[in-house]
Design a protein around this motif. Structure first.
Motif, PDB file in Angstrom:
ATOM      1  N   PRO A 118       0.803  -1.234   0.000  1.00 42.72           N
ATOM      2  CA  PRO A 118       0.000   0.000   0.000  1.00 42.72           C
ATOM      3  C   PRO A 118       0.834   1.282   0.000  1.00 42.72           C
ATOM      4  CG  PRO A 118      -0.868  -1.548   1.589  1.00 42.72           C
ATOM      5  CD  PRO A 118       0.423  -2.128   1.102  1.00 42.72           C
ATOM      6  N   VAL A 119       2.084   1.201   0.451  1.00 44.91           N
ATOM      7  CA  VAL A 119       2.914   2.409   0.522  1.00 44.91           C
ATOM      8  C   VAL A 119       3.081   3.044  -0.855  1.00 44.91           C
ATOM      9  CG1 VAL A 119       5.193   3.297   1.152  1.00 44.91           C
ATOM     10  CG2 VAL A 119       4.138   1.514   2.515  1.00 44.91           C
ATOM     11  N   VAL A 120       3.057   2.212  -1.904  1.00 45.84           N
ATOM     12  CA  VAL A 120       3.293   2.778  -3.233  1.00 45.84           C
ATOM     13  C   VAL A 120       2.009   3.318  -3.859  1.00 45.84           C
ATOM     14  CG1 VAL A 120       5.270   1.281  -3.608  1.00 45.84           C
ATOM     15  CG2 VAL A 120       3.047   0.602  -4.483  1.00 45.84           C
ATOM     16  N   PHE A 121       0.867   3.033  -3.259  1.00 43.99           N
ATOM     17  CA  PHE A 121      -0.393   3.559  -3.800  1.00 43.99           C
ATOM     18  C   PHE A 121      -0.493   5.051  -3.529  1.00 43.99           C
ATOM     19  CE2 PHE A 121      -3.455  -0.258  -3.895  1.00 43.99           C
ATOM     20  CZ  PHE A 121      -2.480  -1.008  -4.501  1.00 43.99           C
ATOM     21  N   SER A 122      -1.177   5.755  -4.400  1.00 43.32           N
ATOM     22  CA  SER A 122      -1.454   7.148  -4.069  1.00 43.32           C
ATOM     23  C   SER A 122      -2.537   7.159  -3.005  1.00 43.32           C
ATOM     24  CB  SER A 122      -1.914   7.911  -5.296  1.00 43.32           C
ATOM     25  OG  SER A 122      -3.197   7.497  -5.674  1.00 43.32           O
ATOM     26  N   LEU A 123      -2.520   8.195  -2.185  1.00 38.26           N
ATOM     27  CA  LEU A 123      -3.544   8.289  -1.150  1.00 38.26           C
ATOM     28  C   LEU A 123      -4.921   8.444  -1.766  1.00 38.26           C
ATOM     29  CD1 LEU A 123      -1.732  10.285   1.607  1.00 38.26           C
ATOM     30  CD2 LEU A 123      -3.036   8.205   1.949  1.00 38.26           C
ATOM     31  N   VAL A 124      -4.980   8.996  -2.976  1.00 37.57           N
ATOM     32  CA  VAL A 124      -6.277   9.145  -3.627  1.00 37.57           C
ATOM     33  C   VAL A 124      -6.838   7.772  -3.978  1.00 37.57           C
ATOM     34  CG1 VAL A 124      -7.458  10.053  -5.630  1.00 37.57           C
ATOM     35  CG2 VAL A 124      -5.712  11.415  -4.515  1.00 37.57           C
ATOM     36  N   ALA A 125      -6.007   6.916  -4.600  1.00 39.52           N
ATOM     37  CA  ALA A 125      -6.464   5.570  -4.932  1.00 39.52           C
ATOM     38  C   ALA A 125      -6.814   4.813  -3.654  1.00 39.52           C
ATOM     39  CB  ALA A 125      -5.399   4.822  -5.727  1.00 39.52           C
ATOM     40  N   THR A 126      -5.957   4.947  -2.628  1.00 36.61           N
ATOM     41  CA  THR A 126      -6.239   4.323  -1.344  1.00 36.61           C
ATOM     42  C   THR A 126      -7.604   4.750  -0.815  1.00 36.61           C
ATOM     43  OG1 THR A 126      -3.894   4.371  -0.840  1.00 36.61           O
ATOM     44  CG2 THR A 126      -5.382   4.053   1.013  1.00 36.61           C
ATOM     45  N   ALA A 127      -7.845   6.054  -0.875  1.00 37.20           N
ATOM     46  CA  ALA A 127      -9.096   6.586  -0.351  1.00 37.20           C
ATOM     47  C   ALA A 127     -10.285   5.984  -1.090  1.00 37.20           C
ATOM     48  CB  ALA A 127      -9.111   8.104  -0.471  1.00 37.20           C
ATOM     49  N   LEU A 128     -10.178   5.873  -2.416  1.00 39.42           N
ATOM     50  CA  LEU A 128     -11.315   5.355  -3.171  1.00 39.42           C
ATOM     51  C   LEU A 128     -11.565   3.882  -2.864  1.00 39.42           C
ATOM     52  CD1 LEU A 128     -10.947   7.132  -6.606  1.00 39.42           C
ATOM     53  CD2 LEU A 128     -12.289   7.755  -4.623  1.00 39.42           C
ATOM     54  N   VAL A 129     -10.468   3.122  -2.694  1.00 41.75           N
ATOM     55  CA  VAL A 129     -10.621   1.715  -2.330  1.00 41.75           C
ATOM     56  C   VAL A 129     -11.414   1.604  -1.037  1.00 41.75           C
ATOM     57  CG1 VAL A 129      -9.376  -0.332  -1.580  1.00 41.75           C
ATOM     58  CG2 VAL A 129      -8.503   1.027  -3.478  1.00 41.75           C
ATOM     59  N   TRP A 130     -11.030   2.427  -0.078  1.00 41.27           N
ATOM     60  CA  TRP A 130     -11.700   2.358   1.226  1.00 41.27           C
ATOM     61  C   TRP A 130     -13.099   2.934   1.173  1.00 41.27           C
ATOM     62  CZ3 TRP A 130     -10.322   0.020   5.806  1.00 41.27           C
ATOM     63  CH2 TRP A 130      -9.113  -0.671   5.750  1.00 41.27           C
ATOM     64  N   GLN A 131     -13.322   3.870   0.289  1.00 42.13           N
ATOM     65  CA  GLN A 131     -14.675   4.394   0.164  1.00 42.13           C
ATOM     66  C   GLN A 131     -15.631   3.279  -0.240  1.00 42.13           C
ATOM     67  OE1 GLN A 131     -15.301   7.599  -2.651  1.00 42.13           O
ATOM     68  NE2 GLN A 131     -16.271   8.697  -0.981  1.00 42.13           N
ATOM     69  N   ALA A 132     -15.170   2.403  -1.141  1.00 41.14           N
ATOM     70  CA  ALA A 132     -16.004   1.263  -1.538  1.00 41.14           C
ATOM     71  C   ALA A 132     -16.260   0.351  -0.338  1.00 41.14           C
ATOM     72  CB  ALA A 132     -15.322   0.486  -2.659  1.00 41.14           C
ATOM     73  N   MET A 133     -15.241   0.191   0.510  1.00 41.04           N
ATOM     74  CA  MET A 133     -15.434  -0.675   1.681  1.00 41.04           C
ATOM     75  C   MET A 133     -16.427  -0.071   2.673  1.00 41.04           C
ATOM     76  SD  MET A 133     -12.197  -2.826   1.838  1.00 41.04           S
ATOM     77  CE  MET A 133     -11.862  -2.817   3.542  1.00 41.04           C
ATOM     78  N   TYR A 134     -16.465   1.260   2.741  1.00 47.30           N
ATOM     79  CA  TYR A 134     -17.307   1.946   3.726  1.00 47.30           C
ATOM     80  C   TYR A 134     -18.756   2.126   3.268  1.00 47.30           C
ATOM     81  CZ  TYR A 134     -13.352   3.392   6.659  1.00 47.30           C
ATOM     82  OH  TYR A 134     -12.279   3.418   7.501  1.00 47.30           O
ATOM     83  N   GLN A 135     -19.062   1.762   2.019  1.00 42.55           N
ATOM     84  CA  GLN A 135     -20.418   1.986   1.509  1.00 42.55           C
ATOM     85  C   GLN A 135     -21.463   1.286   2.378  1.00 42.55           C
ATOM     86  OE1 GLN A 135     -21.508   4.029  -1.139  1.00 42.55           O
ATOM     87  NE2 GLN A 135     -19.458   4.684  -0.534  1.00 42.55           N
ATOM     88  N   PRO A 136     -22.697   1.799   2.349  1.00 41.41           N
ATOM     89  CA  PRO A 136     -23.754   1.156   3.147  1.00 41.41           C
ATOM     90  C   PRO A 136     -23.871  -0.342   2.836  1.00 41.41           C
ATOM     91  CG  PRO A 136     -24.529   3.241   2.278  1.00 41.41           C
ATOM     92  CD  PRO A 136     -23.155   3.035   1.720  1.00 41.41           C
ATOM     93  N   GLU A 137     -23.701  -0.715   1.560  1.00 39.21           N
ATOM     94  CA  GLU A 137     -23.725  -2.133   1.206  1.00 39.21           C
ATOM     95  C   GLU A 137     -22.306  -2.648   0.972  1.00 39.21           C
ATOM     96  OE1 GLU A 137     -26.382  -4.052   1.296  1.00 39.21           O
ATOM     97  OE2 GLU A 137     -27.486  -2.292   2.001  1.00 39.21           O
ATOM     98  N   GLY A 138     -21.338  -1.999   1.566  1.00 40.47           N
ATOM     99  CA  GLY A 138     -19.939  -2.355   1.328  1.00 40.47           C
ATOM    100  C   GLY A 138     -19.468  -3.509   2.198  1.00 40.47           C
ATOM    101  N   LEU A 139     -18.218  -3.843   2.008  1.00 38.19           N
ATOM    102  CA  LEU A 139     -17.662  -5.034   2.656  1.00 38.19           C
ATOM    103  C   LEU A 139     -17.726  -4.936   4.177  1.00 38.19           C
ATOM    104  CD1 LEU A 139     -16.155  -7.694   1.929  1.00 38.19           C
ATOM    105  CD2 LEU A 139     -14.064  -6.472   2.472  1.00 38.19           C
ATOM    106  N   ILE A 140     -17.416  -3.762   4.728  1.00 39.70           N
ATOM    107  CA  ILE A 140     -17.343  -3.652   6.187  1.00 39.70           C
ATOM    108  C   ILE A 140     -18.700  -3.915   6.822  1.00 39.70           C
ATOM    109  CG2 ILE A 140     -16.927  -2.017   8.075  1.00 39.70           C
ATOM    110  CD1 ILE A 140     -14.637  -0.900   6.438  1.00 39.70           C
ATOM    111  N   ASN A 141     -19.734  -3.282   6.273  1.00 42.65           N
ATOM    112  CA  ASN A 141     -21.073  -3.514   6.814  1.00 42.65           C
ATOM    113  C   ASN A 141     -21.515  -4.954   6.608  1.00 42.65           C
ATOM    114  OD1 ASN A 141     -21.557  -1.063   7.959  1.00 42.65           O
ATOM    115  ND2 ASN A 141     -22.511  -0.186   6.130  1.00 42.65           N
ATOM    116  N   ASN A 142     -21.162  -5.540   5.464  1.00 41.49           N
ATOM    117  CA  ASN A 142     -21.552  -6.929   5.218  1.00 41.49           C
ATOM    118  C   ASN A 142     -20.878  -7.870   6.195  1.00 41.49           C
ATOM    119  OD1 ASN A 142     -23.080  -6.004   3.179  1.00 41.49           O
ATOM    120  ND2 ASN A 142     -21.935  -6.977   1.513  1.00 41.49           N
ATOM    121  N   VAL A 143     -19.601  -7.600   6.472  1.00 39.72           N
ATOM    122  CA  VAL A 143     -18.894  -8.457   7.431  1.00 39.72           C
ATOM    123  C   VAL A 143     -19.530  -8.322   8.807  1.00 39.72           C
ATOM    124  CG1 VAL A 143     -16.714  -8.767   8.653  1.00 39.72           C
ATOM    125  CG2 VAL A 143     -16.715  -8.501   6.180  1.00 39.72           C
TER     126      VAL A 143
END
Lengths: 298, 304
Positions: A118-143
């Motif tokens: 992850p260190v080589v990822f841009s923070l913008v790409a990182t942020a978008l990846v996590w935004q998908a995880m945080y969605q109401p129907e995203g991975l975190i809520n599903n888990v």
């Protein structure tokens, strides 16, 4: 040593002009894009300016305005919290990961690379990846649902109470690998003889850690601390990409507030004053970094 | 960390730890080692899996169809496979242009700033220039300044120069801002090169330029490789300077375009994920190709 010293002295008699140019050209580039603008920045913090008309001098007016600015207060508190949480956790987790992955053994390269990727990822790409995880129907809520914690489901980024912490997690995910690398290098530099001696004396693992590892890591700790403080105060991309400081400024940092004040509200004087506050917060670290560098430069 | 804390633990720990450290009867020791190895691989494996999970998720999401995501949510198992998200991000989302901009800016900046920095580092480390320590630290200090203090003046400066919203402006400020740090690191590296090598060249009649180009620069190759890998990712991943000196969409680098993509294709996660993959690919490639140099670079800069 003496030989090099005398060689230096004899060289000092005449520095070829081309060598002077070697230093002056880069120095001028930096002066033009950094030192000169920095001085302007300090001056602009004493003005009120919309970017079009000439700036008007207001003295410390911008700074006294901050005292009554609730958003500034939120941003300042958040910045300090960010420093403590993001900085503290990335140092602790990075050291933990380094201790776990320090020994050379089969498969270690893979584990290190996984944490480091992850260190080589841009923070913008990182942020978008996590935004998908945080969605109401995203991975975190599903888990959370899957393990029976339905009540914990959350609109993580849209809730004032959770947005700030939800932004820290991706920043940490990316930073831990970096801190780990610094600590791994530090751990490698410790003389194994120290541990042998401690073992002979019957020291426990924890005692070895406390009395050998930690003291030996002192210089790395100083580096990690400087890196963390400077990175924390610069942190911008991840917040900007995830929340822009919202909702209702709950995830605002001084850096995002400075940017939106200057370039969206076009209050360039007040924005400069906010930048000066960031500078003042960073100054101690910069100064101590330079003092250490000064000692090492020769 | 406090004394009471350690002694409390120390009182509890020695029994277990000494058993592990002391040469115990052969068989239990071997079993203990096997157990510990398994324990290590389980914990390190879980940690790695946790760390790789978001990356796996974005790869999977980027190959799903929009209908699949709309129907089942972005966190569900994939039920479709398509490369359409990549096509849309690349062509309709403008990432092709953005990636070109990013590569142009990044490659130019890395070459220029390392070229300039290596010259300054050569001069400062190999010659007794007056005030060389002060100059060195002044340059490093410039890099440590929080960029926020420079944003407004730099954007105005580029307007005055007529290069606002041009890629040169971004290259200029990236070179100016980064060069101090590279000088500092390269100086440390070049200083360690023995003086005799240079003296021999001087006796043979080499000019300073020849010494720099033919002797010092090749010897500094490891440091240059490390710094190139590192600065490539820094500049490629930058957002703040880009949105400060650029305005038009077609000029923006990939980080800024990704944010635009997010606004343009709200909740079309397949496209946004594909965009993130495209934006991360070059730095991941650099990392995989220069892994050793890259990691060395992080330490080069830091252990000072």
């Amino acid at each position: 040593m003496a030989l090099i010293g005398s060689a230096r002295r004899s060289r000092a008699t005449r520095v070829p002009p081309v060598v002077l140019a070697f230093v002056l050209v880069p120095l001028l580039a930096e002066a033009f894009w950094v030192f000169w603008p920095a001085m302007q920045g300090f001056y602009l913090s004493l003005t009120s300016w919309d970017g079009l008309a000439a700036p008007t001098f207001v003295g410390l007016g911008n700074f006294s305005e901050m005292l009554h600015d609730a958003v500034f207060r939120t941003a300042a508190i958040n910045t300090v919290l960010w420093l403590l949480l993001f900085g503290g956790l990335s140092a602790v987790l990075g050291l933990g990961a380094a201790l776990l992955l320090q020994q050379e053994r089969r498969g270690i390269g893979f584990y290190r690379a996984a944490l480091f990727l992850p260190v080589v990822f841009s923070l913008v790409a990182t942020a978008l990846v996590w935004q998908a995880m945080y969605q109401p129907e995203g991975l975190i809520n599903n888990v959370l649902s899957a393990v029976g914690l339905d009540g914990w489901r959350h609109a993580w980024l849209a809730d004032q109470d959770t947005a700030f912490y939800a932004v820290i997690v991706p920043a940490l995910w990316r930073q831990v690998g970096y801190v780990m690398v610094l600590y791994l290098a530090g751990l490698k530099g410790i003389d194994p003889v120290l541990y042998e001696a401690a073992k002979v004396d019957g020291a426990s693992r924890l005692q070895q850690f406390r009395h050998i590892t930690l003291p030996q890591l002192r210089s790395v700790n100083a580096v990690v601390l400087s890196v963390i403080v400077i990175d924390s105060l610069r942190s911008f991309d991840v917040v900007w990409a995830l929340t822009r400081g919202g909702p209702y400024h709950s995830s605002e940092l001084l850096s995002t507030y400075m940017y939106s004040t200057a370039f969206q509200s076009l209050r360039l004087g007040y924005g400069s004053a906010l930048a000066v506050v960031i500078f003042v917060l960073a100054f101690g670290v910069i100064a101590s970094y330079l003092v250490r560098a000064f000692r090492e430069a020769d | 960390m406090t004394a009471t804390h350690t002694s409390a633990h120390a009182g509890k720990d020695p029994g277990t730890d000494r058993a592990a450290a002391r040469p115990a009867p052969r068989r239990p020791a071997a079993r203990g080692r096997a157990l510990r190895t398994t324990g290590f691989h389980v914990s390190a494996g879980l940690l790695s899996a946790l760390w790789l999970l978001p990356i796996a998720l974005v790869l999977v999401t980027s190959t799903r169809t929009f209908d699949d995501i709309a129907a089942h949510g972005v966190g569900s198992w994939p039920r479709s496979f398509t490369m359409d998200g990549f096509r849309q991000a690349w062509v309709d989302g403008g990432l092709q242009q953005a990636l070109t901009n990013s590569m142009l800016v990044t490659v130019t900046t890395v070459l220029l700033s390392l070229g300039l920095a290596s010259m300054a580092a050569f001069a400062l480390s190999r010659y007794d220039l007056p005030f060389r320590r002060v100059l060195l630290l002044l340059m490093l200090g410039g890099n440590l300044l929080p960029p926020q203090i420079l944003l407004i003046p730099v954007s105005k400066l580029s307007e005055v120069l007529g290069i606002y919203d041009r890629l040169y402006a971004l290259v200029g400020v990236q070179v100016g801002f980064g060069v101090g740090f590279y000088v500092f690191v390269l100086h440390g590296f070049m200083r360690a090169i023995p003086g005799e090598i240079q003296q021999a060249a001087v006796i043979d009649g080499a000019s300073p330029w020849q010494i720099y180009w033919r002797i010092i620069l090749p010897l500094a190759r490891p440091a240059l490789a490390a710094l190139s890998a590192l600065s490539f990712t820094w500049i490629f991943n930058d957002l703040l300077w880009a949105i400060t000196v650029l305005r038009t969409d077609t000029q923006m680098p990939i980080t800024a375009s990704l944010i635009g993509l997010q606004g343009q294709y709200v909740s079309m996660w397949n496209i946004i994920a594909a965009g993130s993959v495209i934006a991360a690919a070059p730095t991941v490639a650099v990392f995989l190709a220069f892994q050793r140099h890259f990691v060395a670079g992080l330490n080069l800069g830091a252990v000072k």
